[in-house]
Design an enzyme around this catalytic site. Structure first.
Site, PDB file in Angstrom:
ATOM      1  N   ASP A   1      46.184  34.828  37.338  1.00 36.09           N
ATOM      2  CA  ASP A   1      45.920  33.615  38.106  1.00 36.09           C
ATOM      3  C   ASP A   1      46.880  33.473  39.286  1.00 36.09           C
ATOM      4  O   ASP A   1      48.083  33.747  39.163  1.00 36.09           O
ATOM      5  CB  ASP A   1      46.063  32.403  37.175  1.00 36.09           C
TER       6      ASP A   1
ATOM      7  N   GLU B   1      43.283  37.035  40.893  1.00 38.24           N
ATOM      8  CA  GLU B   1      42.684  35.922  41.629  1.00 38.24           C
ATOM      9  C   GLU B   1      43.543  35.613  42.835  1.00 38.24           C
ATOM     10  O   GLU B   1      44.737  35.323  42.715  1.00 38.24           O
ATOM     11  CB  GLU B   1      42.589  34.675  40.753  1.00 38.24           C
TER      12      GLU B   1
END
Length: 681
Positions: free
Chosen positions: A303, A373
């Site tokens: 993330d 990401e």
């Protein structure tokens, strides 16, 4: 029995059927002299004469067998059979080595199947508290099998104060009681593996919760933890250390009364950024990776990776509008993030994480997957760096968010532009990925229009690479309307228009209470969409023409037909309405032409200039089921707005050799139809 040879004399004894021995037996019976018996029992042969024994017989002694084995009529066939066997073995070995050498690498599990994103809070509630949980996912594992899904990405379930719904982690090695227990996770993981499913976890290396043990020790200036976070001198009344702005708005710095310094947080103030320039912090992250991989987790979605490192000099970032007063710099769009994103050393860190994961990938059949990401917007070259280099592996793919912009100007040429933006910038031989929705962006059926959901799913599942499906997209779920009193998302509390709650509503399983999300109590953490009685899994499973049925058929076809997995991807046409492309594989007779209408009006597409296409094309599948099986002339292919056609045709004439600039391939292979194998070419 014995055999004696003396000066050309051969004597056989013990019941050998031989005329000489018969005479000896007769002499014995008539009482002849022993000497005469011996003489008559002896067969004399010259050394040049061939032994004239009768036919070979069962039980003959070794010495007699050897006499026969040297004869040409016995020796030659034996030698022929021996050398034929040797030649066959060598030929088989050569063929085996050749097949292995020429065979392309097998596709991994994350390449074969779409990645299905489960937003845990909204998927299935098993205990009636209104929030989805791990047991709820376990109850619905068969849904993934029905969709032909093998890869499931689950949003964070770590222990957390839930200021950002699990992305603020209090303990990286525990499960939050809201979602269940560690035993629930172990049971879920075991059941997923039993069903052939893979579990991908969200991993958050950039920050923790302000309630994490490390942060409390750092606030207290514990010698081992003092530099676990980014601290800078400041006080409550003086300006912040610099002008850096949080993703959620306002300053990235918060003053801590206990320590007397400001700490950096690129997200919420309850999410302090870790100092990953500290070797001890990096080792802590690696230890967490080992913890979950040892449990059997199959991969990680990393993330917010571009935020992992910040410039140590802490200088002000340049303003987008130099004339704007500094006190009005309150959003991330007001600054060029030269010092807070994509810093030198970021990719070294990720490659270090990748190397640790590769240790577990050595287990046969247990490859550990890593995706990253990073929203890099116009700077697509930065996104491509997450693929790594030819010598240094990083992520298997970075998530491709560019199709999220499809609703901005939905049309055929815009769809091609967004696809081509990735394909032309992607390093050669790498594997693409496609995303049309997630927990941070509006559902595609709401932003693009419900009329286009079938066409978008068709494109998603027929483009090369790995598609990503956000829960509910397979049935065409839409955003919900949220009032201020219903709002849960912290981003919406800063700016109501930025709320991510509308795309996070509970999954619609059936037409019962709460859409089957919670069938124990009348509680849901967010409202259920009012269309749940018709837009739900149960109803669409019974309808062969539903969004869900078409999704299943497309995904089954994608995984069973080689041109979709390993074939060439070639642009055919793009205009105001239509985006058309084909999928073909060298040596494979079947090829597929896709014609998708993203326009606002009917379109007649003329492909008569494409010599490689046959004159007539038959529709294998249409997003409008009434057109299934219909025959079109390639000069007049009619589509309605939001309609997609998949047309199958048979030919060995390939498009890509004559149009190399319009075609791409990642895992290149050729097909040999006669023996049904793939080989490198």
């Amino acid at each position: 029995m014995s055999l004696k040879e003396e000066s050309g004399r051969v004597e056989l004894k013990n019941c050998i059927r031989n005329p000489g021995f018969d005479d000896a037996d007769a002499a014995e019976n008539t009482g002849s002299d022993p000497g005469e018996r011996q003489e008559s029992a002896t067969v004399k042969l010259d050394t040049d004469e061939e032994y004239n024994q009768l036919q070979p017989y069962a039980g003959m002694p070794k010495e007699v067998l050897l006499l026969y084995s040297t004869r040409a009529r016995y020796r030659v066939p034996r030698e022929i059979l021996f050398w034929l066997t040797v030649c066959c073995m060598l030929a088989l070995l050569a063929v085996t080595i050749t097949v292995i050498a020429l065979s392309p690498r097998c596709l991994s599990w994350w390449q074969v199947s779409p990645v299905y994103q489960v937003y845990l809070r909204s998927f299935k509630d098993s205990d009636g508290d209104g929030v989805g949980d791990l047991r709820g996912i376990k109850e619905k594992l068969d849904h993934f099998l029905e969709l032909h899904i093998k890869s499931v990405w689950i949003s964070p379930f770590y222990r957390s104060p839930m200021k950002d719904f699990g992305y603020d982690v209090e303990d990286f090695q525990d499960v939050d009681p809201l979602f269940g227990s560690m035993k629930d996770l172990d049971d879920l993981l075991a059941e997923m593996h039993n069903k052939g499913l893979k579990l991908i976890m969200d991993f958050i290396p950039n920050h923790t919760s302000d309630r994490h043990r490390w942060f409390n020790l750092s606030r207290n200036r514990d010698p081992l933890y003092e530099d676990y976070y980014i601290w800078a001198d400041c006080n409550v009344t003086s300006p912040k250390p610099n002008n850096w702005v949080s993703v959620f708005g306002n300053s990235s710095w918060t003053y801590d009364d206990f320590r007397g310094q400001c700490y950096l947080h690129q997200f919420l103030k309850e999410q302090p950024d870790l100092n990953l320039r500290n070797p001890r912090v990096r080792q802590e992250i690696i230890d967490i990776i080992h913890f979950w991989l040892a449990k059997g987790v199959d991969g990680f979605r990393m993330d917010a990776v571009k935020h992992i490192l910040e410039a140590s000099h802490l200088r002000d970032e340049p303003q987008v509008d130099p004339n704007k007063p500094p006190e009005l710099i309150t959003t991330e769009w007001d600054l060029y993030h030269d010092y807070t994103t994509s810093q030198v050393g970021l990719h070294d860190l990720l490659r270090e994480f990748r190397a640790e994961m590769d240790v577990y990938s050595r287990e046969p059949g247990n490859y550990r997957f890593m995706a990253t990401e990073s929203y890099d917007y116009q700077e697509v070259d930065k996104t491509m760096m997450y693929y790594g280099t030819p010598l240094l592996k990083e992520s298997d793919f970075p998530f491709n968010f560019y199709l999220l912009d499809l609703p901005q100007n939905i049309s055929g040429w815009w769809a091609k532009h967004l696809v081509d933006l990735w394909m032309t910038n992607m390093p050669r031989g790498k594997w693409p990925n496609w995303v049309v929705g997630n927990h941070d962006r509006s559902r595609i059926s709401s932003s693009a229009g419900k009329i286009y959901i079938r066409a978008i799913n068709m494109m998603l599942l027929t483009l090369p690479g790995t598609p990503t499906t956000y829960y509910g997209e397979e049935i065409g779920m839409e955003n919900i309307n949220i009032t201020k009193s219903q709002m849960q998302d912290p981003a919406g509390k800063y700016n109501m228009s930025a709320s991510r709650d509308p795309e996070r509503s509970p999954m619609q399983w059936n037409g019962d209470m709460n859409a089957g999300f919670n069938n124990k109590t009348n509680i849901t953490w967010l409202p259920v969409h009012p269309d749940y009685q018709t837009v739900n899994v149960e109803a669409q499973m019974k309808d062969e023409g539903s969004v869900l049925s078409q999704y299943r058929s497309l995904n089954r076809l994608r995984q069973s037909e080689l041109p979709f997995q390993r074939g060439w991807f070639c642009y055919i046409l793009a205009d105001t309405n239509v985006f058309s492309y084909l999928r073909e594989l060298d040596g494979h007779k079947r090829a597929y032409l896709m014609v998708i209408n993203f326009g606002k009006q009917s379109a007649t597409t003329d492909l008569s200039s494409i010599q490689e296409l046959p004159a007539d094309l038959k529709v294998l599948m249409s997003t409008n089921p009434v057109n299934d099986g219909k025959l079109f002339q390639k000069s007049r292919i009619l589509t309605e707005p939001g309609e997609g056609l998949m047309m199958q045709y048979s030919t060995y004439t390939r498009f890509h050799p004559n149009h190399p600039a319009e075609c791409f391939v990642s895992e290149k292979a050729c097909y040999m139809e006669t023996i049904d194998i793939l080989y490198k070419c």
